[in-house]
Motif scaffolding. Structure first.
Motif, PDB file in Angstrom:
ATOM      1  N   ILE A 340     -26.605  -1.833 -28.440  1.00 27.70           N
ATOM      2  CA  ILE A 340     -27.155  -2.790 -27.481  1.00 27.70           C
ATOM      3  C   ILE A 340     -28.415  -2.207 -26.854  1.00 27.70           C
ATOM      4  CG2 ILE A 340     -26.763  -4.074 -25.347  1.00 27.70           C
ATOM      5  CD1 ILE A 340     -25.064  -5.065 -27.636  1.00 27.70           C
ATOM      6  N   GLN A 341     -29.494  -2.980 -26.892  1.00 29.54           N
ATOM      7  CA  GLN A 341     -30.737  -2.595 -26.234  1.00 29.54           C
ATOM      8  C   GLN A 341     -30.960  -3.518 -25.032  1.00 29.54           C
ATOM      9  OE1 GLN A 341     -33.710  -2.843 -29.340  1.00 29.54           O
ATOM     10  NE2 GLN A 341     -33.215  -0.811 -30.106  1.00 29.54           N
ATOM     11  N   VAL A 342     -31.464  -2.960 -23.943  1.00 30.54           N
ATOM     12  CA  VAL A 342     -31.693  -3.727 -22.719  1.00 30.54           C
ATOM     13  C   VAL A 342     -33.194  -3.874 -22.505  1.00 30.54           C
ATOM     14  CG1 VAL A 342     -31.240  -3.898 -20.239  1.00 30.54           C
ATOM     15  CG2 VAL A 342     -29.565  -2.808 -21.751  1.00 30.54           C
ATOM     16  N   GLY A 343     -33.659  -5.113 -22.390  1.00 30.62           N
ATOM     17  CA  GLY A 343     -35.085  -5.380 -22.220  1.00 30.62           C
ATOM     18  C   GLY A 343     -35.470  -5.492 -20.754  1.00 30.62           C
ATOM     19  N   ARG A 344     -36.766  -5.766 -20.492  1.00 26.91           N
ATOM     20  CA  ARG A 344     -37.267  -5.774 -19.115  1.00 26.91           C
ATOM     21  C   ARG A 344     -36.720  -6.947 -18.308  1.00 26.91           C
ATOM     22  NH1 ARG A 344     -41.580  -9.393 -18.378  1.00 26.91           N
ATOM     23  NH2 ARG A 344     -42.527 -10.134 -20.304  1.00 26.91           N
ATOM     24  N   THR A 345     -36.267  -8.017 -18.979  1.00 28.42           N
ATOM     25  CA  THR A 345     -35.663  -9.132 -18.244  1.00 28.42           C
ATOM     26  C   THR A 345     -34.155  -8.968 -18.129  1.00 28.42           C
ATOM     27  OG1 THR A 345     -35.371 -10.490 -20.230  1.00 28.42           O
ATOM     28  CG2 THR A 345     -37.460 -10.694 -19.053  1.00 28.42           C
ATOM     29  N   GLY A 346     -33.633  -7.809 -18.599  1.00 28.51           N
ATOM     30  CA  GLY A 346     -32.203  -7.556 -18.527  1.00 28.51           C
ATOM     31  C   GLY A 346     -31.422  -8.061 -19.713  1.00 28.51           C
ATOM     32  N   ALA A 347     -32.091  -8.667 -20.692  1.00 28.87           N
ATOM     33  CA  ALA A 347     -31.391  -9.220 -21.846  1.00 28.87           C
ATOM     34  C   ALA A 347     -30.733  -8.110 -22.663  1.00 28.87           C
ATOM     35  CB  ALA A 347     -32.366  -9.999 -22.728  1.00 28.87           C
ATOM     36  N   LEU A 348     -29.451  -8.313 -22.989  1.00 25.39           N
ATOM     37  CA  LEU A 348     -28.727  -7.387 -23.855  1.00 25.39           C
ATOM     38  C   LEU A 348     -28.873  -7.870 -25.294  1.00 25.39           C
ATOM     39  CD1 LEU A 348     -27.576  -6.577 -21.076  1.00 25.39           C
ATOM     40  CD2 LEU A 348     -25.336  -6.314 -22.168  1.00 25.39           C
ATOM     41  N   SER A 349     -29.600  -7.122 -26.106  1.00 25.66           N
ATOM     42  CA  SER A 349     -29.884  -7.535 -27.480  1.00 25.66           C
ATOM     43  C   SER A 349     -29.133  -6.654 -28.466  1.00 25.66           C
ATOM     44  CB  SER A 349     -31.392  -7.450 -27.762  1.00 25.66           C
ATOM     45  OG  SER A 349     -32.112  -8.272 -26.872  1.00 25.66           O
ATOM     46  N   PRO A 350     -28.260  -7.232 -29.292  1.00 22.02           N
ATOM     47  CA  PRO A 350     -27.525  -6.440 -30.279  1.00 22.02           C
ATOM     48  C   PRO A 350     -28.392  -6.125 -31.496  1.00 22.02           C
ATOM     49  CG  PRO A 350     -26.867  -8.735 -30.435  1.00 22.02           C
ATOM     50  CD  PRO A 350     -27.840  -8.647 -29.289  1.00 22.02           C
ATOM     51  N   VAL A 351     -28.352  -4.871 -31.924  1.00 26.68           N
ATOM     52  CA  VAL A 351     -29.123  -4.425 -33.086  1.00 26.68           C
ATOM     53  C   VAL A 351     -28.164  -3.801 -34.095  1.00 26.68           C
ATOM     54  CG1 VAL A 351     -30.940  -2.887 -33.913  1.00 26.68           C
ATOM     55  CG2 VAL A 351     -31.171  -4.015 -31.690  1.00 26.68           C
ATOM     56  N   ALA A 352     -28.273  -4.186 -35.343  1.00 22.37           N
ATOM     57  CA  ALA A 352     -27.450  -3.615 -36.411  1.00 22.37           C
ATOM     58  C   ALA A 352     -28.129  -2.370 -36.961  1.00 22.37           C
ATOM     59  CB  ALA A 352     -27.255  -4.637 -37.529  1.00 22.37           C
ATOM     60  N   VAL A 362     -39.159  -2.576 -49.728  1.00 19.31           N
ATOM     61  CA  VAL A 362     -39.271  -1.926 -48.429  1.00 19.31           C
ATOM     62  C   VAL A 362     -37.901  -1.418 -47.991  1.00 19.31           C
ATOM     63  CG1 VAL A 362     -39.891  -2.239 -46.008  1.00 19.31           C
ATOM     64  CG2 VAL A 362     -41.214  -3.382 -47.784  1.00 19.31           C
ATOM     65  N   VAL A 363     -37.834  -0.180 -47.527  1.00 26.05           N
ATOM     66  CA  VAL A 363     -36.581   0.387 -47.045  1.00 26.05           C
ATOM     67  C   VAL A 363     -36.382  -0.025 -45.592  1.00 26.05           C
ATOM     68  CG1 VAL A 363     -35.292   2.502 -46.604  1.00 26.05           C
ATOM     69  CG2 VAL A 363     -36.754   2.335 -48.619  1.00 26.05           C
ATOM     70  N   VAL A 364     -35.235  -0.659 -45.306  1.00 29.35           N
ATOM     71  CA  VAL A 364     -34.942  -1.102 -43.947  1.00 29.35           C
ATOM     72  C   VAL A 364     -33.611  -0.517 -43.486  1.00 29.35           C
ATOM     73  CG1 VAL A 364     -36.249  -3.251 -44.142  1.00 29.35           C
ATOM     74  CG2 VAL A 364     -33.843  -3.215 -44.782  1.00 29.35           C
ATOM     75  N   SER A 365     -33.509  -0.230 -42.191  1.00 29.15           N
ATOM     76  CA  SER A 365     -32.276   0.345 -41.659  1.00 29.15           C
ATOM     77  C   SER A 365     -31.860  -0.294 -40.341  1.00 29.15           C
ATOM     78  CB  SER A 365     -32.449   1.858 -41.459  1.00 29.15           C
ATOM     79  OG  SER A 365     -33.555   2.123 -40.621  1.00 29.15           O
ATOM     80  N   ASN A 366     -32.596  -1.303 -39.878  1.00 31.32           N
ATOM     81  CA  ASN A 366     -32.250  -2.009 -38.647  1.00 31.32           C
ATOM     82  C   ASN A 366     -32.349  -3.507 -38.867  1.00 31.32           C
ATOM     83  OD1 ASN A 366     -32.209   0.455 -36.937  1.00 31.32           O
ATOM     84  ND2 ASN A 366     -34.390   0.465 -37.407  1.00 31.32           N
ATOM     85  N   ALA A 367     -31.561  -4.260 -38.129  1.00 30.66           N
ATOM     86  CA  ALA A 367     -31.613  -5.718 -38.239  1.00 30.66           C
ATOM     87  C   ALA A 367     -31.212  -6.333 -36.916  1.00 30.66           C
ATOM     88  CB  ALA A 367     -30.688  -6.210 -39.351  1.00 30.66           C
ATOM     89  N   THR A 368     -31.719  -7.512 -36.647  1.00 29.28           N
ATOM     90  CA  THR A 368     -31.325  -8.229 -35.448  1.00 29.28           C
ATOM     91  C   THR A 368     -30.002  -8.945 -35.676  1.00 29.28           C
ATOM     92  OG1 THR A 368     -31.930  -9.947 -33.872  1.00 29.28           O
ATOM     93  CG2 THR A 368     -32.683 -10.263 -36.124  1.00 29.28           C
ATOM     94  N   LEU A 369     -29.203  -8.996 -34.632  1.00 31.60           N
ATOM     95  CA  LEU A 369     -27.949  -9.754 -34.654  1.00 31.60           C
ATOM     96  C   LEU A 369     -27.986 -10.900 -33.636  1.00 31.60           C
ATOM     97  CD1 LEU A 369     -25.435  -6.786 -34.992  1.00 31.60           C
ATOM     98  CD2 LEU A 369     -25.855  -8.572 -36.681  1.00 31.60           C
ATOM     99  N   HIS A 370     -29.158 -11.163 -33.089  1.00 26.96           N
ATOM    100  CA  HIS A 370     -29.415 -12.302 -32.201  1.00 26.96           C
ATOM    101  C   HIS A 370     -28.676 -12.218 -30.868  1.00 26.96           C
ATOM    102  CE1 HIS A 370     -31.705 -14.123 -35.364  1.00 26.96           C
ATOM    103  NE2 HIS A 370     -30.667 -14.089 -36.186  1.00 26.96           N
ATOM    104  N   ASN A 371     -27.387 -12.553 -30.851  1.00 29.34           N
ATOM    105  CA  ASN A 371     -26.636 -12.592 -29.598  1.00 29.34           C
ATOM    106  C   ASN A 371     -25.143 -12.516 -29.894  1.00 29.34           C
ATOM    107  OD1 ASN A 371     -25.749 -15.314 -30.247  1.00 29.34           O
ATOM    108  ND2 ASN A 371     -27.805 -15.984 -29.638  1.00 29.34           N
ATOM    109  N   VAL A 445     -28.215 -15.662 -23.976  1.00 27.05           N
ATOM    110  CA  VAL A 445     -28.307 -14.211 -23.805  1.00 27.05           C
ATOM    111  C   VAL A 445     -27.506 -13.771 -22.587  1.00 27.05           C
ATOM    112  CG1 VAL A 445     -29.902 -12.307 -23.367  1.00 27.05           C
ATOM    113  CG2 VAL A 445     -30.576 -14.170 -24.888  1.00 27.05           C
ATOM    114  N   ARG A 446     -26.831 -12.640 -22.718  1.00 29.70           N
ATOM    115  CA  ARG A 446     -26.167 -12.003 -21.583  1.00 29.70           C
ATOM    116  C   ARG A 446     -27.171 -11.038 -20.954  1.00 29.70           C
ATOM    117  NH1 ARG A 446     -20.938 -11.774 -20.048  1.00 29.70           N
ATOM    118  NH2 ARG A 446     -20.308 -12.881 -21.946  1.00 29.70           N
ATOM    119  N   ARG A 447     -27.232 -11.045 -19.612  1.00 28.77           N
ATOM    120  CA  ARG A 447     -28.254 -10.252 -18.931  1.00 28.77           C
ATOM    121  C   ARG A 447     -27.638  -9.324 -17.885  1.00 28.77           C
ATOM    122  NH1 ARG A 447     -33.213 -12.348 -20.249  1.00 28.77           N
ATOM    123  NH2 ARG A 447     -33.107 -14.434 -21.162  1.00 28.77           N
TER     124      ARG A 447
END
Length: 709
Positions: A340-352, A362-371, A445-447
């Motif tokens: 979980i990453q926390v942004g400046r507006t307090g949004a909790l963003s899940p990252v895979a 392209v080699v990738v190792s991160n992805a968004t999980l939206h909410n 979003v949960r904040r």
């Protein structure tokens, strides 16, 4: 309610406003990451989908279009590492097509705009869309005098010395117009890219994720001798300012560029309509893997340059061209952890966090999980997505991407799910500060509720405060912000602390100049840069506050309406959400909706936030901002409405002409209407205009009014 999962046609007026407010900052951040930093954070497919959704909402609710609308932006502001170049002719982006139906609709729109019958001949060129970095080359009297990146479309970066090192770019042209701006794409071939990465690896230096990043990074080197060692190439496909026409058609102009010594793409072909365009698209798509360089679609352009001139431009795209994008790409890999990453507006963003996987080279190792709903396999209404399958740590997941991106997780394979995999429990407290993390009704979003006590929010707000569009303090970037935030002696915990840093440093024995990595000169340079920003324009202050939904364009709009900090501060203080004259005045600003207005007013009525703002303002000399300068034309600043049948131009041409002259074109008559242009068949609008005493003229009078303006 999560507006992101509601179909555009099902959105209510308020939901549409909220969705546009959500999309604007997301797309602005994506533009900055892609164009300015050469480090994309979003897939091409995701970006295109969000842009399409934004445009569709604006088309359905034109009154809700925001001042910072993503539809009105091209690229991102140029880097401060290069001198700025103002393009004589704007470098625009292209509209997109994704399906056969989109291509047919593109042709239909053009015919309708030009008043052409369905069976009238209309030729197009079709060429591969190179995945590289746009470049404009200016030649005067046959000599290359300047090369510039696209930047934000209006202003780019001067990379002339670097461009001179590219073999495909001639230094001298013979028999060219006295002034000629040649435009095209800098790219890197696959074999050259592989060889470059091998050399980088052997030298212990950073390798590149893909050819586009390598090309962009190589062209934007501050040291041209480094660029000279990189295997860059260039395809020419367009032009900007010219002192004489290259030809009468797009295809002949491309042939002319080739005759002048430029490399042009051999797969460019003339097509007599949508069916031929689609056939060529499929032929290019079949060759894509063997071309030896990256492409991400096919570009279609009206061939007749006189028709291109008639069609003209929208705010950021030409009407006479579109890019038909290729589909996205997929891969499967293991999801190792959800963070979980926390942004400046307090949004909790899940990252895979993924086991590294190659997707489209392209080699990738991160992805968004939206909410949290997306992870649980449902939308905000409780309806199932992915057939109700949730996403768990340890799952074998399908990764979706297109272009050089951080991708998203699209699906999960239940047959490969570990026996001990547990449903993911989305946190209800902030992982950074332990405050409650709540999800308000209607929000996807949960904040975190910690506000200024949350270190993640505080740090991100400070990073935003010193960012380029805000206070832009030289020497105080993201890395320095984090250092000072955690400094036990000279902490910076809120914006006002930045401006007391010099005084606190002078009063402290553990002075900055005595720290590792700092010296007397570097410390003094930072203090001087901070002092320089004490005098700052109102729009930068508003943007720097980091208020949710208030971007750069909206900050400029607010500054132009209120002009001074005392007037703005007094209005926000006096306003109450949903009622009163000050609230109505705020909402009356074209481009300010209820969502943005609520955030603005709320911030000024929260004790802690307001106290922080007051402490900051006490350190500043905030400069007034004048109203937007009017365009010099007889209709600049007026609201006009067209009704009835226009006989000498299409409605689309009339609207585009009026807007180019600084007028606002409305779809209905109101007390704010200044002028009604009525053609044969005018009905209720003409009657309403008469009832309101609004000036009404016919098409001939309109043309006489605007003349050659």
């Amino acid at each position: 309610m999560d507006t992101s999962v509601i179909k555009v046609e099902d959105l209510s007026h308020d939901q549409a406003r909220a969705e546009l407010a959500r999309l604007a900052p997301v797309l602005a951040q994506a533009d900055a990451a892609y164009y300015r930093h050469d480090a994309p954070e979003m897939s091409d497919a995701d970006y295109d989908a969000l842009k399409r959704r934004n445009a569709a909402i604006e088309a359905r609710f034109p009154d809700l279009k925001r001042a910072d609308s993503p539809s009105d932006t091209v690229g991102a502001a140029p880097s401060d590492g290069f001198a700025k170049v103002t393009h004589a002719v704007r470098m625009l982006s292209l509209g997109n097509a994704f399906t056969d139906e989109d291509v047919a609709e593109f042709d239909t729109r053009i015919r309708k705009y030009l008043g052409l019958a369905d069976d009238a001949p209309l030729a197009y060129t079709a060429e591969p869309k190179i995945d590289g970095l746009s470049l404009s080359l200016r030649y005067e009297n046959g000599q290359l005098v300047q090369a510039a990146t696209r930047g934000d479309g209006e202003t780019g970066e001067n990379v002339t010395a670097n461009a001179r090192t590219i073999a495909d770019i001639p230094a001298t042209l013979i028999d060219a117009p006295d002034i000629l701006e040649v435009r095209g794409e800098v790219y890197m071939a696959h074999d050259d890219f592989a060889a470059l990465n091998a050399r980088q690896s052997e030298a212990g230096q950073k390798t590149f994720a893909n050819p586009r990043n390598a090309a962009a990074g190589s062209l934007r080197q501050l040291d041209a001798t480094i660029t000279a060692t990189r295997p860059l190439r260039f395809f020419a496909y367009a032009w900007g300012e010219t002192s004489a026409p290259l030809a009468q058609t797009q295809s002949d102009a491309i042939d002319r560029l080739q005759a002048l010594g430029f490399q042009t793409n051999p797969l460019t072909q003339l097509c007599d309509g949508p069916q031929a365009m689609l056939e060529h698209y499929r032929g290019i798509e079949a060759q894509r893997a063997t071309l030896g360089y990256d492409i991400d679609g096919v570009v279609y352009k009206v061939n007749d340059l006189a028709l291109q001139a008639r069609l003209g431009f929208r705010s950021t795209t030409p009407r006479w061209a579109t890019a038909h994008k290729f589909p996205a790409e997929l891969a499967w890999t293991r999801l190792e952890k959800i963070e979980i990453q926390v942004g400046r507006t307090g949004a909790l963003s899940p990252v895979a966090r993924l086991h590294p996987v190659t997707v489209g080279g392209v080699v990738v190792s991160n992805a968004t999980l939206h909410n949290e709903d997306y992870i649980a396999g449902r939308d905000s209404k409780g309806n199932t997505i992915r057939d109700g399958k949730d996403i768990r740590e340890g799952d074998w997941v399908q990764v979706y991407r297109a272009g050089d991106v951080i991708p998203k997780v699209a699906d999960t394979d239940l047959a490969k799910r570990p026996d001990d995999a547990q449903p993911y429990q989305f946190p209800t407290t902030c992982p950074e500060c332990g405050s409650d993390a709540i999800r308000e009704e209607g929000d996807a979003v949960r904040r975190c509720t910690g506000g200024l006590i949350c270190p993640a929010q505080a740090v991100e707000k400070l990073k935003h405060f010193v960012s380029r569009g805000a206070f832009d303090i030289e020497g105080l970037g993201a890395k320095q912000v984090e250092m000072f935030y955690h400094d036990p002696v000279l902490p910076i915990r809120e914006p006002a602390d930045i401006f007391t840093l010099r005084a606190r440093d002078a009063a402290n024995l553990a002075r900055l100049k005595n720290r590792d990595g700092w010296g007397e000169k570097s410390a003094e340079k930072l203090f001087a840069a901070i002092d320089e920003r004490r005098n700052i324009a109102l729009n930068r202050v508003i943007f720097g506050l980091g208020i949710r939904h208030v971007g750069e364009s909206a900050s400029q709009l607010l500054a132009q309406n209120y002009h001074s900090w005392p007037a703005f501060e007094a209005a926000m203080t006096a306003a109450a959400v949903g009622e009163g004259a000050e609230w109505e005045q705020l909402l009356s600003i074209d481009g300010v909706g209820a969502v943005m207005a609520t955030e603005l007013v709320t911030v000024f009525h929260q004790d802690a936030e307001r106290a922080s703002i007051d402490r900051l303002v006490a350190q500043l000399n905030i400069q007034d901002v004048a109203a937007r300068a009017d365009i010099d034309s007889p209709v600049a600043g007026k609201t006009v409405v067209f009704t009835g049948t226009l006989e000498k131009m299409t409605r689309a041409e009339a609207k585009a002409r009026a807007e180019a002259l600084g007028a606002k074109v409305a779809g209905s008559v109101s007390a704010k209407t200044d002028l009604l242009i009525a053609g044969p068949g005018a009905g209720s609008k003409a009657k309403k205009a008469a009832d309101l005493g609004i000036e009404t003229i016919d098409e001939d009078a309109w043309l006489a009014l605007i003349g050659d303006a």
